[in-house]
Enzyme design. Structure first.
Site, mmCIF file in Angstrom:
data_model
loop_
_atom_site.group_PDB
_atom_site.id
_atom_site.type_symbol
_atom_site.label_atom_id
_atom_site.label_comp_id
_atom_site.label_asym_id
_atom_site.label_seq_id
_atom_site.Cartn_x
_atom_site.Cartn_y
_atom_site.Cartn_z
ATOM 1 N N HIS A 114 -47.797 48.598 -91.945
ATOM 2 C CA HIS A 114 -46.567 48.771 -92.361
ATOM 3 C C HIS A 114 -46.455 50.221 -92.776
ATOM 4 O O HIS A 114 -47.545 51.009 -93.299
ATOM 5 C CB HIS A 114 -45.828 48.033 -93.597
ATOM 6 N N ALA A 159 -69.994 38.299 -96.223
ATOM 7 C CA ALA A 159 -69.150 37.877 -96.771
ATOM 8 C C ALA A 159 -68.153 38.621 -97.802
ATOM 9 O O ALA A 159 -68.788 39.692 -98.442
ATOM 10 C CB ALA A 159 -69.499 36.499 -97.596
ATOM 11 N N ARG A 165 -62.576 50.080 -90.544
ATOM 12 C CA ARG A 165 -63.042 51.226 -89.396
ATOM 13 C C ARG A 165 -63.951 50.398 -88.509
ATOM 14 O O ARG A 165 -64.716 49.237 -88.871
ATOM 15 C CB ARG A 165 -63.779 52.192 -90.293
#
Length: 188
Positions: A114, A159, A165
């Site tokens: 957003h 985990a 990236r």
């Protein structure tokens, strides 16, 4: 240009108020509901519904219930794909999984982002960037993969990682933000 065309081209688009996208997400939610309410032993029914919902599904795939996605048609699963429970894929852009990918419980793949400007966000605007997961990848429990990320072949993602990236092939990576811990040496 329609909002869907903008979405698929990676442009800013109206995700909240466009009738076509709302209708497509609604259909997808109905399909996810149906999938999640099939009996776990109904493997043939589960596979048939996945083939109806998703953009590409190879022969041997299993997604444990529950599973949620936004559109379905932007998701491609390679051969021998497995996901444990509670996988979420926000697929405004393509999400592609290679062959022999294993996804632990509670993982999310989020192509949506957003604008930083609150006025633009409040108008329902967002963007979507593709996610690509290579072959022979293991993704640990509770991993979040963010918009625009590519994870190379033969990687292990620890985990709880937040992958914001690209991760190069043959890497063990973990953390928040996710970073390469060490190279994985191929077995001879």
């Amino acid at each position: 240009m329609t909002e869907k065309e903008k979405m698929l081209k990676g442009m800013i688009y109206d995700a909240n108020y466009d009738p076509e996208l709302i209708k497509e997400r609604s259909w997808c939610k109905e399909m996810c509901h149906d999938y999640n309410n099939l009996r776990p032993g109904d493997i043939a029914g589960r596979e048939a519904l996945l083939r109806k919902l998703l953009g590409e599904v190879h022969e041997h795939v299993l997604i444990e219930q529950p599973f949620y996605c936004d559109y379905g048609y932007n998701i491609r699963l390679g051969e021998n794909f497995y996901s444990n429970v509670n996988m979420v894929i926000l697929d405004g852009a393509s999400v592609t999984f290679g062959d022999n990918v294993f996804v632990a419980p509670n993982c999310g793949f989020y192509t949506a982002g957003h604008p930083l400007d609150p006025d633009e966000r409040n108008r329902g605007l967002e963007y979507a960037r593709p996610i690509t997961i290579g072959n022979n990848v293991w993704i640990g429990a509770g991993v979040s993969v963010l918009p625009g990320v590519t994870i190379g072949d033969n990687c292990v993602i620890g985990a709880g990682s937040v992958v914001n990236r690209d991760i190069p092939a043959w890497s063990l990576a973990a953390g928040n933000p996710c970073r390469v811990i060490k190279a994985i040496e191929p077995e001879k």
